[in-house]
Design an enzyme around this catalytic site. Structure first.
Site, mmCIF file in Angstrom:
data_model
loop_
_atom_site.group_PDB
_atom_site.id
_atom_site.type_symbol
_atom_site.label_atom_id
_atom_site.label_comp_id
_atom_site.label_asym_id
_atom_site.label_seq_id
_atom_site.Cartn_x
_atom_site.Cartn_y
_atom_site.Cartn_z
ATOM 1 N N GLU A 133 10.852 2.902 -3.281
ATOM 2 C CA GLU A 133 9.758 3.430 -4.038
ATOM 3 C C GLU A 133 8.460 3.120 -3.362
ATOM 4 O O GLU A 133 7.937 2.091 -2.939
ATOM 5 C CB GLU A 133 9.521 2.484 -5.495
ATOM 6 C CG GLU A 133 8.594 2.870 -6.402
ATOM 7 C CD GLU A 133 8.869 1.996 -7.709
ATOM 8 O OE1 GLU A 133 9.660 2.430 -8.590
ATOM 9 O OE2 GLU A 133 8.335 0.788 -7.806
ATOM 10 N N ARG A 177 14.188 -0.596 -12.810
ATOM 11 C CA ARG A 177 14.219 -0.963 -11.187
ATOM 12 C C ARG A 177 15.357 0.058 -10.519
ATOM 13 O O ARG A 177 16.440 0.227 -11.178
ATOM 14 C CB ARG A 177 14.747 -2.380 -10.693
ATOM 15 C CG ARG A 177 13.242 -3.489 -11.139
ATOM 16 C CD ARG A 177 12.272 -2.976 -10.244
ATOM 17 N NE ARG A 177 10.857 -3.992 -10.657
ATOM 18 C CZ ARG A 177 10.248 -4.027 -11.875
ATOM 19 N NH1 ARG A 177 10.279 -2.615 -12.681
ATOM 20 N NH2 ARG A 177 9.155 -4.655 -12.139
ATOM 21 N N HIS A 187 5.942 5.480 -11.305
ATOM 22 C CA HIS A 187 5.887 4.142 -11.854
ATOM 23 C C HIS A 187 4.760 3.827 -12.945
ATOM 24 O O HIS A 187 4.047 3.154 -12.818
ATOM 25 C CB HIS A 187 5.820 2.953 -10.724
ATOM 26 C CG HIS A 187 6.512 1.608 -11.097
ATOM 27 N ND1 HIS A 187 7.012 0.849 -10.265
ATOM 28 C CD2 HIS A 187 6.570 0.933 -12.350
ATOM 29 C CE1 HIS A 187 7.627 -0.124 -10.926
ATOM 30 N NE2 HIS A 187 7.320 -0.259 -12.038
#
Length: 337
Positions: free
Chosen positions: A276, A248, A295
């Site tokens: 993000e 993360r 991602h």
């Protein structure tokens, strides 16, 4: 003896994922175990169709896009016994009332760990060959590098530091055994004996950072790990080192990381960032020492079927009176993703 009726179940997720998580043959297996409407995947528990289905459901099959299962949702689900999550963490999904009612939860986090570990192994090996940097220079110069530029390239004895013996971290450690690498681990919850069983040398975090050519981050996103790689710790990574993050973005100080990368002192493989996605004007999109992906390390495309298989396998266990193989306990949430 009459055959007992199948337990009623309900999908709670973004319906766009259903065909990939439960392709036709797997959906057929699922319907042999529960009574479920494959055309209904709810994202709002207050909608009339959702409330009606929740009132009967004994099993909730959840995934990305599932709303929070809090007091209001639980009040409309008096028969609910089990949540089977066809994705990773359930920390933000399940409210306190879920645990207080003594309900059972299972997660496909183990299945989702495999593609993340595969991505990590691929990027570790490519980083060790300086594939990302050499590709950028080749694109710009259109000539092969001089032999001297290969002096620090190669994976023989490359020092790899893994932060976090999570499910992904452990899978990475297992896969790394196939290569001629030197691997160390930082995880405050892993003893020296357990580290030895994992085939790695345990190190304090600062020492791991100082002694690693490539650092791969697999710690959970919990309060104790917030900004664990701050400005001072990023500075410990040796010149020319590479930081890989598939965990993360919150685990790294984004401003300090950007400064280090803009300087060119270290490189990075970033599948996750904070924020993000990054803003359009972020320099990380253009830096030659940064390999940035959107991602993608977790389950995508045909890999999503693994998540569905986990749910079906759990239902088969429950049907025979066995507990879930991937049960999540409330106490797990303090130290896991």
């Amino acid at each position: 003896m009459p055959i007992p009726p199948l337990p009623p179940a309900l999908f709670a997720m973004n319906p766009v994922h259903l065909p990939e998580i439960f392709p036709p043959r797997l959906m057929a297996r699922l319907k042999e175990l529960v009574r479920i409407d494959s055309t209904l995947a709810v994202q709002d528990f207050t909608a009339p169709a959702a409330r009606a289905a929740l009132a009967e459901a004994e099993v909730l099959i959840t995934g990305w896009g599932c709303p929070h299962i809090g007091e209001a949702a639980l009040a409309t689900a008096p028969r609910l016994r089990t949540v089977l999550h066809a994705a990773g963490s359930v920390r933000s999904l399940l409210g306190e009332g879920f645990w207080e009612r003594g309900l059972t939860a299972s997660s496909a986090v183990q299945a989702n760990a495999l593609p993340v570990a595969e991505y990590t192994i691929a990027t570790i090996l490519l980083a060790g060959k300086d594939a990302f940097g050499l590709r950028e220079r080749f694109r710009a110069e259109h000539v092969y590098p001089a032999p001297a530029q290969y002096a620090r390239v190669g994976n023989l004895g490359r020092r790899i530091g893994v932060i976090g013996a999570s499910r992904v971290g452990r899978r990475v450690l297992h896969l790394l055994r196939a290569f001629d690498l030197s691997v160390t681990l930082y995880d405050p919850y892993v003893s020296e004996t357990e580290a030895a069983s994992l085939g790695v040398m345990p190190l304090p975090l600062d020492e791991l950072l100082r002694t690693s050519d490539i650092v791969s981050l697999h710690a959970p996103d919990i309060p104790q790990t917030y900004r664990m790689l701050d400005r001072e710790r990023l500075a410990l990574i040796p010149d020319g080192g590479v930081l890989i993050n598939t965990s993360r973005g919150a685990l790294i100080d984004p401003e300090a990381l950007t400064e280090e990368l803009v300087s060119g002192r270290i490189g990075a493989v970033l599948d996750v960032t904070e924020p993000e996605p990054l803003p359009a004007d972020s320099p990380l999109y253009q830096l030659p020492n940064v390999f940035l992906t959107p991602h993608i390390a977790g389950s995508l495309g045909n890999e999503l079927e693994r998540l569905g298989r986990t749910v079906v396998n759990e239902l088969e266990r429950l049907a025979t009176g066995l507990p879930p193989a991937h049960r999540v306990h409330r106490t797990d949430l303090a130290t896991s993703a």
